[in-house]
Design a protein around this motif. Sequence first.
Motif, PDB file in Angstrom:
ATOM      1  N   ALA A 253       0.825  -1.204   0.000  1.00 42.67           N
ATOM      2  CA  ALA A 253       0.000   0.000   0.000  1.00 42.67           C
ATOM      3  C   ALA A 253       0.862   1.258   0.000  1.00 42.67           C
ATOM      4  O   ALA A 253       0.545   2.242  -0.689  1.00 42.67           O
ATOM      5  N   THR A 254       1.950   1.231   0.759  1.00 41.25           N
ATOM      6  CA  THR A 254       2.839   2.396   0.807  1.00 41.25           C
ATOM      7  C   THR A 254       3.497   2.653  -0.541  1.00 41.25           C
ATOM      8  O   THR A 254       3.597   3.801  -0.994  1.00 41.25           O
ATOM      9  N   VAL A 255       3.934   1.578  -1.191  1.00 41.36           N
ATOM     10  CA  VAL A 255       4.566   1.725  -2.507  1.00 41.36           C
ATOM     11  C   VAL A 255       3.555   2.269  -3.520  1.00 41.36           C
ATOM     12  O   VAL A 255       3.856   3.200  -4.281  1.00 41.36           O
ATOM     13  N   TYR A 256       2.359   1.705  -3.531  1.00 44.97           N
ATOM     14  CA  TYR A 256       1.334   2.157  -4.480  1.00 44.97           C
ATOM     15  C   TYR A 256       0.982   3.627  -4.260  1.00 44.97           C
ATOM     16  O   TYR A 256       0.890   4.410  -5.215  1.00 44.97           O
ATOM     17  N   LEU A 257       0.787   4.005  -3.007  1.00 50.79           N
ATOM     18  CA  LEU A 257       0.402   5.386  -2.724  1.00 50.79           C
ATOM     19  C   LEU A 257       1.542   6.346  -3.030  1.00 50.79           C
ATOM     20  O   LEU A 257       1.312   7.451  -3.541  1.00 50.79           O
TER      21      LEU A 257
END
Length: 247
Positions: free
Chosen positions: A20-24
Amino acid sequence: MVDNRYATALVIGSVLSLLATVYLSVAVGTQDWFQYNTPPIKRCVNTTAIKNEFLTGDFEEKTYSSHLFKWNGTLGLWWRCIQVPLCSHWYCCQQDPKTETICMSFTLPQQFSTKVKQNESEEDLLRTYLWRCQFLLPLVSLSLVFLSGLVGVCACLCRSFTPTLVVGLFHFIAGLCSLGTVCCFRISVDQLNGEYRKPGDVVGSMGWSLYLALISFPLQMMAAALFLWAARSHRKHYTRITAYRVA
């Protein structure tokens, strides 16, 4: 000692949080949140004047929105881009020439600038705060995930399972911030198109950056659910063991 079920939940939650952190992060740093598809212009255009006006002109929402409508523009949280004909001369008369992408970032004062209604000098409060929220909420989300990582490291060093509850709460709030970012941006774009009357032959659509940010929301929520479940179940299990030993 941690039960295998709780350890598995922590590992899966950590992987989901990382994704989620990478995507955001990728979504925030790219400009393809919303894109306009413009029909080909069948006339000569002064590409030099267009570039200069877009790159060095005064920051006005009406000016850059008209460029986005005319030149296959893309809009992001921090970027605005257009595609202009790539010609060897200062003008271009080809029907379907090659294009080059020109991007310009929003400065920090521009992010917090006041939005004004087109035909009035009155401040548009809705669009002003929507724009500010779409800029701040992803930063809050990423900050909460970073803080939860620090709390998790401290929990490992202290050999305590209790801080996992805080990690789950941080991820839950971060997920709400991610969803709020997408909602604020989408409403803000609709308000922009309506305020400056997007031409009917220009087609607007959501870009892949917005979908990345949207995907990060369920990932953060699933991570939060796993962390909260592991923390609460481990606490109940520990309480039962303690009561059994006392008895």
